[in-house]
Structure formats: C-alpha cells, structure tokens
Write a protein that holds these residues in place. Structure first.
Motif, PDB file in Angstrom:
ATOM      1  N   ARG A 167       0.855  -1.178   0.000  1.00 40.22           N
ATOM      2  CA  ARG A 167       0.000   0.000   0.000  1.00 40.22           C
ATOM      3  C   ARG A 167       0.894   1.232   0.000  1.00 40.22           C
ATOM      4  NH1 ARG A 167      -1.986  -3.704   3.544  1.00 40.22           N
ATOM      5  NH2 ARG A 167      -0.803  -2.801   5.247  1.00 40.22           N
ATOM      6  N   PHE A 168       0.454   2.267  -0.711  1.00 39.06           N
ATOM      7  CA  PHE A 168       1.188   3.533  -0.713  1.00 39.06           C
ATOM      8  C   PHE A 168       0.326   4.578  -0.022  1.00 39.06           C
ATOM      9  CE2 PHE A 168       2.822   1.405  -4.567  1.00 39.06           C
ATOM     10  CZ  PHE A 168       4.173   1.406  -4.275  1.00 39.06           C
ATOM     11  N   GLY A 169       0.995   5.509   0.659  1.00 39.33           N
ATOM     12  CA  GLY A 169       0.266   6.592   1.322  1.00 39.33           C
ATOM     13  C   GLY A 169      -0.221   6.137   2.674  1.00 39.33           C
ATOM     14  N   GLY A 170      -1.363   6.644   3.080  1.00 37.13           N
ATOM     15  CA  GLY A 170      -1.901   6.316   4.400  1.00 37.13           C
ATOM     16  C   GLY A 170      -1.279   7.211   5.465  1.00 37.13           C
ATOM     17  N   GLY A 171      -1.587   6.949   6.688  1.00 36.65           N
ATOM     18  CA  GLY A 171      -1.104   7.781   7.797  1.00 36.65           C
ATOM     19  C   GLY A 171      -1.915   9.061   7.892  1.00 36.65           C
ATOM     20  N   ARG A 172      -1.294  10.073   8.501  1.00 32.87           N
ATOM     21  CA  ARG A 172      -2.022  11.329   8.786  1.00 32.87           C
ATOM     22  C   ARG A 172      -1.316  12.509   8.138  1.00 32.87           C
ATOM     23  NH1 ARG A 172      -7.098  10.893  10.826  1.00 32.87           N
ATOM     24  NH2 ARG A 172      -7.190   8.710  11.380  1.00 32.87           N
ATOM     25  N   THR A 173      -2.071  13.508   7.726  1.00 30.75           N
ATOM     26  CA  THR A 173      -1.476  14.746   7.222  1.00 30.75           C
ATOM     27  C   THR A 173      -1.009  15.567   8.423  1.00 30.75           C
ATOM     28  OG1 THR A 173      -3.517  15.990   7.348  1.00 30.75           O
ATOM     29  CG2 THR A 173      -3.122  14.795   5.300  1.00 30.75           C
ATOM     30  N   LEU A 174      -0.298  16.690   8.145  1.00 29.38           N
ATOM     31  CA  LEU A 174       0.177  17.584   9.208  1.00 29.38           C
ATOM     32  C   LEU A 174      -0.958  18.064  10.096  1.00 29.38           C
ATOM     33  CD1 LEU A 174       2.775  20.059   7.695  1.00 29.38           C
ATOM     34  CD2 LEU A 174       3.065  18.498   9.629  1.00 29.38           C
ATOM     35  N   PHE A 175      -2.151  18.185   9.494  1.00 29.42           N
ATOM     36  CA  PHE A 175      -3.297  18.728  10.232  1.00 29.42           C
ATOM     37  C   PHE A 175      -4.171  17.632  10.816  1.00 29.42           C
ATOM     38  CE2 PHE A 175      -2.041  21.623   6.855  1.00 29.42           C
ATOM     39  CZ  PHE A 175      -1.625  22.709   7.631  1.00 29.42           C
ATOM     40  N   GLY A 176      -3.683  16.384  10.777  1.00 30.13           N
ATOM     41  CA  GLY A 176      -4.402  15.295  11.441  1.00 30.13           C
ATOM     42  C   GLY A 176      -5.404  14.565  10.565  1.00 30.13           C
ATOM     43  N   GLY A 177      -5.598  15.010   9.319  1.00 24.94           N
ATOM     44  CA  GLY A 177      -6.543  14.319   8.431  1.00 24.94           C
ATOM     45  C   GLY A 177      -5.948  13.009   7.938  1.00 24.94           C
ATOM     46  N   ALA A 178      -6.815  12.098   7.542  1.00 24.09           N
ATOM     47  CA  ALA A 178      -6.329  10.802   7.035  1.00 24.09           C
ATOM     48  C   ALA A 178      -5.846  10.960   5.595  1.00 24.09           C
ATOM     49  CB  ALA A 178      -7.454   9.779   7.100  1.00 24.09           C
ATOM     50  N   LYS A 179      -4.627  10.420   5.312  1.00 22.80           N
ATOM     51  CA  LYS A 179      -4.115  10.428   3.931  1.00 22.80           C
ATOM     52  C   LYS A 179      -4.678   9.214   3.208  1.00 22.80           C
ATOM     53  CE  LYS A 179       0.521  12.094   4.639  1.00 22.80           C
ATOM     54  NZ  LYS A 179       1.859  11.607   4.536  1.00 22.80           N
ATOM     55  N   PRO A 180      -5.065   9.375   1.939  1.00 22.98           N
ATOM     56  CA  PRO A 180      -5.610   8.203   1.236  1.00 22.98           C
ATOM     57  C   PRO A 180      -4.536   7.141   1.004  1.00 22.98           C
ATOM     58  CG  PRO A 180      -5.401  10.079  -0.259  1.00 22.98           C
ATOM     59  CD  PRO A 180      -5.026  10.577   1.104  1.00 22.98           C
ATOM     60  N   THR A 181      -4.975   5.895   0.896  1.00 29.97           N
ATOM     61  CA  THR A 181      -4.060   4.766   0.687  1.00 29.97           C
ATOM     62  C   THR A 181      -4.334   4.120  -0.667  1.00 29.97           C
ATOM     63  OG1 THR A 181      -4.119   4.329   3.046  1.00 29.97           O
ATOM     64  CG2 THR A 181      -3.319   2.546   1.658  1.00 29.97           C
ATOM     65  N   VAL A 182      -3.277   3.987  -1.475  1.00 28.02           N
ATOM     66  CA  VAL A 182      -3.404   3.266  -2.746  1.00 28.02           C
ATOM     67  C   VAL A 182      -3.076   1.797  -2.495  1.00 28.02           C
ATOM     68  CG1 VAL A 182      -2.539   3.003  -5.105  1.00 28.02           C
ATOM     69  CG2 VAL A 182      -2.647   5.271  -4.079  1.00 28.02           C
ATOM     70  N   HIS A 183      -3.995   0.911  -2.895  1.00 29.11           N
ATOM     71  CA  HIS A 183      -3.766  -0.528  -2.729  1.00 29.11           C
ATOM     72  C   HIS A 183      -3.208  -1.061  -4.045  1.00 29.11           C
ATOM     73  CE1 HIS A 183      -6.033  -0.840   1.114  1.00 29.11           C
ATOM     74  NE2 HIS A 183      -6.504   0.305   0.660  1.00 29.11           N
ATOM     75  N   ALA A 184      -1.875  -1.072  -4.174  1.00 25.63           N
ATOM     76  CA  ALA A 184      -1.242  -1.400  -5.457  1.00 25.63           C
ATOM     77  C   ALA A 184      -1.129  -2.918  -5.668  1.00 25.63           C
ATOM     78  CB  ALA A 184       0.141  -0.767  -5.536  1.00 25.63           C
TER      79      ALA A 184
END
Ligand SMILES: Nc1ncnc2c1ncn2[C@@H]1O[C@H](COP(=O)(O)OP(=O)(O)OP(=O)(O)O)[C@@H](O)[C@H]1O
Ligand code: SF4
Ligand SMILES: [Mg+2]
Length: 325
Positions: free
Chosen positions: A13-30
C-alpha cells in the motif's frame, strides 16, 4: 524442481497515515495479497493492464521496495542466498547519461564481484560478448546507443552481478518488432547457457506466450489466473483472461478492449469487498460483488488456478466450482 522465489500473501500500500493537520491520507492498494512460487530454471510471465501492480511487485522482488504485508523469500542459506537482478523497460534512461558504458558495468563488477584492473577488463569484454555487442561499445555514452543496444547493456549490467534470477520488467516493450525478436532470442540463449530463472513482465500477451513456462494474469493487484502457459492460453478460466485474449488477437497488437467493455478499474483508494472485475464481467452475479473469490483449481490441472466464482468451463472434463458453464 526446487523453489527459488516464494511470495506469501504479499501486499503493498502507498500513502496512508495522517497529514500535518491530522486528516487521514488516502491509501493506494497497489498489490493486494499475492502468493506465488517460482521454480529454479522456469520463466514465469506476468501480464496485465497498466496500473495492475506489475512493477510494484517486481520492485519488491528485487528489494527496491518492501511489502506492507506478507513475505518474499529467496532460496538459499546463510552462506549464499539466491541473487536477483532487475532489467528495466527503458535501460537507456536507467543509465547515467554522463557515464560511459564501461563505468556503468564496472560498478557491479567492483562492488559485488570485487574485480579490479585486468580481471575487471577481462570480465567486461566477456560480458559484452555474452550480450553479442562489440567491446567498442564500452566507450560509448548511453545517448550513443540504439534501443536494442541499450537493452543489451541493461542485461549485461544485470548479469555482471552473476544473478540466479532476473526480473525483466517490460524488457522489449520499447523496441520495434525485429529488435524485440533479437533481444528475446538473446534472453532465451542466456537462460539456457547460464541456467537462469526469469520473472518476465509484459502487457503484450504474445511476448508472454512465447517466453513463459507459466503465466500469471494480474488484475487490480491480485492474481486472476495462473497456470502453464499452454493451458491458460488454450483454455482461460477467468473472464478477465478471456477478455485479454479477445482484446489482442494479433502478435504485438496493444490490448484493445471490445466496445462493450469500458475498461473501468475500481478505485485503487477504495477496493471493492468482492471480485474487482465484477463491474466489467458478463458472468457477474450478486455473490461476486460481496465475496472475494479465492484462487483455486477448477477441475483442470491442479496447477491451473483462477480466482473466480463462475470460471469458464472448457469441455466435459472441466468440472466447475460455480453453476455457470
Ligand atoms: N510510489 C507510489 N506511490 C503511490 N502510488 C503508486 C506508487 N507506485 C505505484 N503506485 C500505484 O500503484 C498502482 C500499480 O502501479 P504499477 O506501476 O505497479 O503498475 P504497472 O502494472 O507496472 O503499470 P504499467 O503497465 O503502466 O507499468 C497504480 O495505481 C499506481 O498509480
Ligand atoms: S468472480 Fe464473478 S465477477 Fe469475478 S470474474 Fe468471476 S464471474 Fe466475473
Ligand atoms: Mg510497470
């Protein structure tokens, strides 16, 4: 035959986790859970449309990237693990434009084989001979090479590390048809002479058919079908494999889906719970959208498997898991 490479439920998976402002980063399921064993000495072809995860899988096998889940094991022991090298689609672009071929090939010879001086020069000449190039090419820059010559240099660079397994990611896709044939012939010759194993990636079904012992059909990060090349091409079980074969009837023709197929892939940020091919599949039923079909044999040879609730039947001998024929 003994296994040289074993993938168990590999996901990336690519991405995921949290942005600087606490929002969820989208995850690419490659890559979404691939299990595959490659036997020493065989060629496994991997085919699928753009974006289905072929290069992501290849990069993990050669160690340029790591799985988010699952394991990748190369055969060997503490003394010697099987070694793997990568051949890129566009070798010219992967070479440093400011360095001559000699320098590009010397790096693995020095770092991995510990060769210097005359021994290194001798090995450089031998490598050039192995890929059927005049040693004069050692003094050329990448921009002075044709596509076919650059690809030979890419292969020579991979061979410099004396690998057991080559992962070839679209190695002939950038070449014209006659050059493709020459490079494919070279690869077949090298495999026989050096006892190599190949994982050969392409979106060209006819290239895959001509080189592969076994074929793996990849769709949206998962194996749709896998089996001996002859069985998969003659009697495809998965509707996606059948669509691919109907889409590219002539050698070298790009995949050209029929008019009734809009080619829409599911959202890689939000994979569906069931079969990823359901939106395009003429055989889809409600269960397909709800339950992921497992990869399984469906009455043909045990090593011919597909991930489908209603696989295509081919003749009286082929028993089906689902109700359709
Ligand atoms: N570093 C990355 N960051 C985010 N997404 C990525 C990254 N690498 C690949 N992807 C995504 O993963 C998916 C699979 O990409 P991949 O390059 O493995 O496909 P491919 O089958 O090799 O395609 P092609 O035939 O075009 O080379 C795609 O949706 C791609 O956008
Ligand atoms: S599981 Fe269903 S939707 Fe998926 S390929 Fe098979 S028949 Fe089609
Ligand atoms: Mg790719």
């Amino acid at each position: 035959m003994s296994a040289i490479l074993q993938l168990d439920d590999v996901a990336r998976r690519f991405g995921g986790g949290r942005t600087l402002f606490g929002g969820a980063k989208p995850t690419v399921h490659a890559v979404r859970g691939i299990s595959l064993t490659v036997a020493r000495g065989e060629t496994v072809g991997i085919v699928g449309e753009s974006g289905c995860g072929k290069s992501t899988l290849a990069r993990m096998v050669v160690g340029l990237d790591h799985p988010s889940d699952g394991t990748i094991r190369l055969a060997g022991n503490a003394d010697r693990r099987a070694s793997v090298q990568y051949v890129f689609q566009d070798c010219a672009a992967s070479l440093n434009p400011r360095k001559r071929v000699r320098q590009a090939l010397s790096v693995p010879l020095t770092k991995l084989a510990g060769l210097r001086g005359k021994a290194r020069e001798a090995r450089l000449a031998e490598l050039m001979e192995t890929v059927n190039l005049d040693p004069a090419f050692l003094d050329r820059y990448p921009h002075e090479l044709s596509g076919g010559q650059a690809q030979r240099i890419g292969i020579a660079r991979a061979l410099a590390a004396e690998p057991d397994l080559l992962v070839l990611d679209e190695p002939v896709s950038a070449l014209d048809v006659s050059m493709q044939a020459q490079v494919l012939e070279l690869l077949a010759d090298l495999k026989a002479r050096l006892g190599l194993t190949y994982v050969f990636i392409s979106h060209d079904l006819s290239v895959i058919e001509s080189v592969s012992d076994r074929v793996a059909i990849l769709y949206f990060g998962k194996l749709a079908e896998i089996g001996p090349a002859r069985a998969v091409y003659a009697a495809p079980q998965h509707p996606y494999t059948a669509l691919l074969l109907a889409s590219a009837p002539a050698p070298g023709r790009p995949l050209d889906p029929p008019d009734e197929d809009d080619g829409t892939l599911p959202d890689p940020y939000d994979p569906p719970p069931g079969c990823a091919f359901a939106a395009r599949c003429p055989r889809a039923e409600a269960v397909c959208r709800e339950a992921m079909p497992p990869l399984a044999a469906h009455g043909g040879a045990p090593d011919h498997q597909s991930a489908c609730h209603f696989p295509i039947s081919h003749g009286a001998g082929a028993r089906q898991g689902g109700s359709r024929q």
